[in-house]
Enzyme design. Sequence first.
Site, PDB file in Angstrom:
ATOM      1  N   ASN A  18       4.201   5.452   0.611  1.00 55.46           N
ATOM      2  CA  ASN A  18       3.529   6.637  -0.047  1.00 55.46           C
ATOM      3  C   ASN A  18       4.181   7.877   0.631  1.00 55.46           C
ATOM      4  O   ASN A  18       3.619   8.204   1.739  1.00 55.46           O
ATOM      5  CB  ASN A  18       2.160   6.645  -0.028  1.00 55.46           C
ATOM      6  CG  ASN A  18       1.541   7.923  -0.908  1.00 55.46           C
ATOM      7  OD1 ASN A  18       2.351   8.616  -1.646  1.00 55.46           O
ATOM      8  ND2 ASN A  18       0.439   8.013  -0.522  1.00 55.46           N
ATOM      9  N   TRP A  19       5.247   8.422  -0.062  1.00 55.28           N
ATOM     10  CA  TRP A  19       5.778   9.709   0.626  1.00 55.28           C
ATOM     11  C   TRP A  19       4.680  10.827   0.474  1.00 55.28           C
ATOM     12  O   TRP A  19       5.105  11.894   1.104  1.00 55.28           O
ATOM     13  CB  TRP A  19       7.071  10.043  -0.093  1.00 55.28           C
ATOM     14  CG  TRP A  19       8.216   8.965   0.158  1.00 55.28           C
ATOM     15  CD1 TRP A  19       8.204   7.925   1.002  1.00 55.28           C
ATOM     16  CD2 TRP A  19       9.418   9.253  -0.163  1.00 55.28           C
ATOM     17  NE1 TRP A  19       9.315   7.266   1.169  1.00 55.28           N
ATOM     18  CE2 TRP A  19      10.279   8.026   0.460  1.00 55.28           C
ATOM     19  CE3 TRP A  19      10.208  10.329  -0.946  1.00 55.28           C
ATOM     20  CZ2 TRP A  19      11.677   7.901   0.256  1.00 55.28           C
ATOM     21  CZ3 TRP A  19      11.570  10.055  -0.991  1.00 55.28           C
ATOM     22  CH2 TRP A  19      12.238   8.955  -0.756  1.00 55.28           C
ATOM     23  N   LYS A  20       3.804  10.744  -0.389  1.00 60.25           N
ATOM     24  CA  LYS A  20       2.927  12.149  -0.616  1.00 60.25           C
ATOM     25  C   LYS A  20       3.924  13.156  -1.063  1.00 60.25           C
ATOM     26  O   LYS A  20       5.024  13.041  -1.708  1.00 60.25           O
ATOM     27  CB  LYS A  20       2.282  12.377   0.533  1.00 60.25           C
ATOM     28  CG  LYS A  20       1.317  11.279   1.083  1.00 60.25           C
ATOM     29  CD  LYS A  20       0.475  11.696   2.196  1.00 60.25           C
ATOM     30  CE  LYS A  20      -0.003  10.253   2.833  1.00 60.25           C
ATOM     31  NZ  LYS A  20      -1.420  10.291   3.360  1.00 60.25           N
ATOM     32  N   HIS A 104      -5.488   7.646  -5.329  1.00 57.95           N
ATOM     33  CA  HIS A 104      -5.333   7.742  -3.919  1.00 57.95           C
ATOM     34  C   HIS A 104      -6.350   8.593  -3.726  1.00 57.95           C
ATOM     35  O   HIS A 104      -6.789   9.756  -4.105  1.00 57.95           O
ATOM     36  CB  HIS A 104      -4.018   8.471  -3.564  1.00 57.95           C
ATOM     37  CG  HIS A 104      -3.724   8.358  -2.267  1.00 57.95           C
ATOM     38  ND1 HIS A 104      -4.135   9.436  -1.316  1.00 57.95           N
ATOM     39  CD2 HIS A 104      -2.901   7.477  -1.500  1.00 57.95           C
ATOM     40  CE1 HIS A 104      -3.801   8.992  -0.018  1.00 57.95           C
ATOM     41  NE2 HIS A 104      -2.954   7.963  -0.073  1.00 57.95           N
ATOM     42  N   GLU A 106      -6.256  11.155  -1.475  1.00 58.45           N
ATOM     43  CA  GLU A 106      -6.058  12.700  -1.676  1.00 58.45           C
ATOM     44  C   GLU A 106      -6.244  13.209  -3.040  1.00 58.45           C
ATOM     45  O   GLU A 106      -6.583  14.387  -3.191  1.00 58.45           O
ATOM     46  CB  GLU A 106      -4.526  12.911  -0.976  1.00 58.45           C
ATOM     47  CG  GLU A 106      -4.591  12.669   0.494  1.00 58.45           C
ATOM     48  CD  GLU A 106      -3.340  12.197   1.085  1.00 58.45           C
ATOM     49  OE1 GLU A 106      -2.271  12.133   0.406  1.00 58.45           O
ATOM     50  OE2 GLU A 106      -3.096  11.667   2.125  1.00 58.45           O
ATOM     51  N   GLU A 176      -7.992   1.445   1.067  1.00 59.49           N
ATOM     52  CA  GLU A 176      -7.739   2.441   2.016  1.00 59.49           C
ATOM     53  C   GLU A 176      -9.033   3.069   2.594  1.00 59.49           C
ATOM     54  O   GLU A 176      -9.363   4.007   1.870  1.00 59.49           O
ATOM     55  CB  GLU A 176      -6.531   3.465   1.304  1.00 59.49           C
ATOM     56  CG  GLU A 176      -5.456   2.716   0.656  1.00 59.49           C
ATOM     57  CD  GLU A 176      -4.246   3.844   0.927  1.00 59.49           C
ATOM     58  OE1 GLU A 176      -3.314   3.537   1.700  1.00 59.49           O
ATOM     59  OE2 GLU A 176      -4.513   5.033   0.390  1.00 59.49           O
ATOM     60  N   GLY A 182      -3.777   8.731   7.517  1.00 58.33           N
ATOM     61  CA  GLY A 182      -3.212   9.800   8.212  1.00 58.33           C
ATOM     62  C   GLY A 182      -3.871  10.207   9.546  1.00 58.33           C
ATOM     63  O   GLY A 182      -3.585  11.080  10.092  1.00 58.33           O
ATOM     64  N   SER A 221      -2.751   4.346   8.350  1.00 60.41           N
ATOM     65  CA  SER A 221      -2.140   4.282   9.628  1.00 60.41           C
ATOM     66  C   SER A 221      -1.522   3.150  10.210  1.00 60.41           C
ATOM     67  O   SER A 221      -1.448   2.592  11.097  1.00 60.41           O
ATOM     68  CB  SER A 221      -3.404   4.631  10.609  1.00 60.41           C
ATOM     69  OG  SER A 221      -3.917   5.856  10.515  1.00 60.41           O
ATOM     70  N   GLY A 242       1.829   5.118   4.384  1.00 60.30           N
ATOM     71  CA  GLY A 242       2.039   6.867   4.353  1.00 60.30           C
ATOM     72  C   GLY A 242       3.193   7.393   5.362  1.00 60.30           C
ATOM     73  O   GLY A 242       4.222   6.998   5.057  1.00 60.30           O
TER      74      GLY A 242
HETATM   75  C1  PEP Z   1      -1.608   6.621   2.504  1.00 59.94           C
HETATM   76  O1  PEP Z   1      -0.982   7.824   2.242  1.00 59.94           O
HETATM   77  O2  PEP Z   1      -2.031   5.899   1.545  1.00 59.94           O
HETATM   78  C2  PEP Z   1      -1.724   6.181   3.810  1.00 59.94           C
HETATM   79  C3  PEP Z   1      -2.174   5.014   4.172  1.00 59.94           C
HETATM   80  O3  PEP Z   1      -1.194   7.120   4.759  1.00 59.94           O
HETATM   81  P1  PEP Z   1      -1.193   6.829   6.350  1.00 59.94           P
HETATM   82  O4  PEP Z   1      -0.128   5.628   6.608  1.00 59.94           O
HETATM   83  O5  PEP Z   1      -0.297   7.915   7.005  1.00 59.94           O
HETATM   84  O6  PEP Z   1      -2.449   6.748   6.885  1.00 59.94           O
END
Ligand code: PEP
Length: 260
Positions: A18-20, A104, A106, A176, A182, A221, A242
């Site tokens: 997931n590039w966001k 998600h 976010e 998640e 993050g 993470s 992410g």
């Molecule tokens: C995500 O954006 O879904 C995510 C899991 O981010 P990260 O791996 O950076 O925690």
Amino acid sequence: MGRDRVMGAERTPLIAGNWKMYKTEAQSEGYIQALLPRVSSVSGVDIAVCVPYTDLRAMVDSARGSRVEVYAQNMHHEPQGAFTGEISALMLSELDVAGVVLGHSERRQLFGETDKALALKVPAALEAGIAPILCVGESEEERDEGETERKLRHQIGEDLAGVRDERLAEVTIAYEPIWAIGTGRVATPEQAQEAIAFVRALVGGRSPAAAEQVRILYGGSVKPDNAAELLELPDVDGALVGGASLEAESFAAIVAAAQS
Ligand code: PEP
């Protein structure tokens, strides 16, 4: 928690990046050229990159014929209409986009995404032939208060309400925990397995067959150095990644961990 694991299913792991809101179209091109040779000999793992809308066409063209699929990060449930700023599943499918991340945290926290909207979006994606990854998970406060199961039950119940039992297994679910996204604070293998087994049992409450087939990812993470211990867990069918998906090298290392 502590539900029994559903046995006997062969589920192909999915590693989705997931590039966001990172990478312009020009930057995405360098990335895919770096990623493709690193994953060309991988087998038995599905790979997806979930990119900003503006990168979709270039990424689909560059990844065509490879084992990397391109996903979007959101969509509207209607095929068209007066919804300024929105993108429909029809628009994604015409670009040959393979899937979409829905719900998600976010989007839920920062943009007001609701379970009610997700109950429309998930079936709309399936109808359009766009594979949905539905994200669910609890906040730190909810975990501390022993509310994790209640939150997961609520999200799975509401967000999948519009999906017929026969199509449930076509949805990929990403567990998640919000406190792990993050933050560098990855869930322990015990926490990830317990929550994901619980989500599988919730799906099983509607359809035991779907529970065996449905892919449930862990996200939060995931890095090259912790991926293997999470991916080897019995109910974990891959990862939504992410930060570590933004570099082709570290994303490919997580794909390699899924293969082994
Ligand atoms: C995500 O954006 O879904 C995510 C899991 O981010 P990260 O791996 O950076 O925690």
